[in-house]
Write an enzyme that holds these catalytic residues in place. Structure first.
Site, PDB file in Angstrom:
ATOM      1  N   PRO A 273       0.892  -1.236  -0.057  1.00 58.81           N
ATOM      2  CA  PRO A 273       0.011  -0.071   0.006  1.00 58.81           C
ATOM      3  C   PRO A 273       0.832   1.165  -0.014  1.00 58.81           C
ATOM      4  O   PRO A 273       1.791   1.370   0.873  1.00 58.81           O
ATOM      5  CB  PRO A 273      -0.721   0.022   1.070  1.00 58.81           C
ATOM      6  N   HIS A 274       0.451   2.161  -0.889  1.00 63.68           N
ATOM      7  CA  HIS A 274       1.405   3.187  -1.088  1.00 63.68           C
ATOM      8  C   HIS A 274       0.597   4.433  -1.427  1.00 63.68           C
ATOM      9  O   HIS A 274      -0.545   4.392  -1.933  1.00 63.68           O
ATOM     10  CB  HIS A 274       2.601   3.312  -1.990  1.00 63.68           C
ATOM     11  N   GLY A 275       1.039   5.801  -1.206  1.00 65.59           N
ATOM     12  CA  GLY A 275       0.486   7.101  -1.465  1.00 65.59           C
ATOM     13  C   GLY A 275       1.272   8.200  -1.114  1.00 65.59           C
ATOM     14  O   GLY A 275       2.388   8.110  -0.530  1.00 65.59           O
TER      15      GLY A 275
END
Length: 163
Positions: A76-78
């Site tokens: 998960p990334h942002g």
């Protein structure tokens, strides 16, 4: 330990940015939103950023397509506007969770990456480095057996130079 963003020509190692406090070896959540909340909690404390803002950014990214890349791995990334430096966390779900992975199998190993909004190159380079490292089955097996943050650091440190 965690550092500020570096110039593009510097090879960044995972252990340069993985904070020991953000390594969770016994995730309890049973679904995607629960996992994200659990993973974000220590990084929110470290950065002083509201955990709800972090989860919101991650869920916006998940709506574009799952970051469950298959083979038991989720990244998960942002990107977050108010973040001063990138944060990287690790989580292990021994039972595995449905993370809407591309192969439909449970996800066990999670690397959480949140970068400042302007750090696109750094964001992509670190994602690529994590993905390359996790192609090694022996590394994944050792991470699955890790019982402490120190063991996770030792496993990654043994491989980080090769990428």
């Amino acid at each position: 330990m965690a550092t500020d963003a570096r110039s593009d020509d510097t090879v960044m190692k995972i252990l340069d940015v993985l904070d020991k406090e953000a390594i969770l070896v016994d995730l309890k959540a049973k679904d995607k939103i629960g996992i994200l909340n659990e993973l974000v909690a220590p990084t929110a404390r470290i950065t002083g950023i509201d955990p709800n803002d972090m989860v919101r950014v991650l869920m916006e990214r998940e709506r574009l397509g799952s970051t469950g890349i298959g083979d038991g791995i989720g990244i998960p990334h942002g990107k977050l506007k108010n973040l001063e430096r990138l944060v990287l966390g690790f989580g292990l779900s021994r039972k595995g969770v449905d993370f809407e992975s591309i192969d439909g199998r449970p996800t066990h190993l999670f690397f959480l990456l949140i970068t400042p909004e302007h750090a696109t190159d750094l964001h992509l380079k670190l994602l690529a480095r994590i993905s390359r490292m996790l192609k090694k089955d022996s590394l994944k097996e050792m991470l699955m057996k890790a019982g402490s943050a120190e063991e996770v650091i030792a496993v990654i440190g043994g491989e980080d130079d090769d990428f």
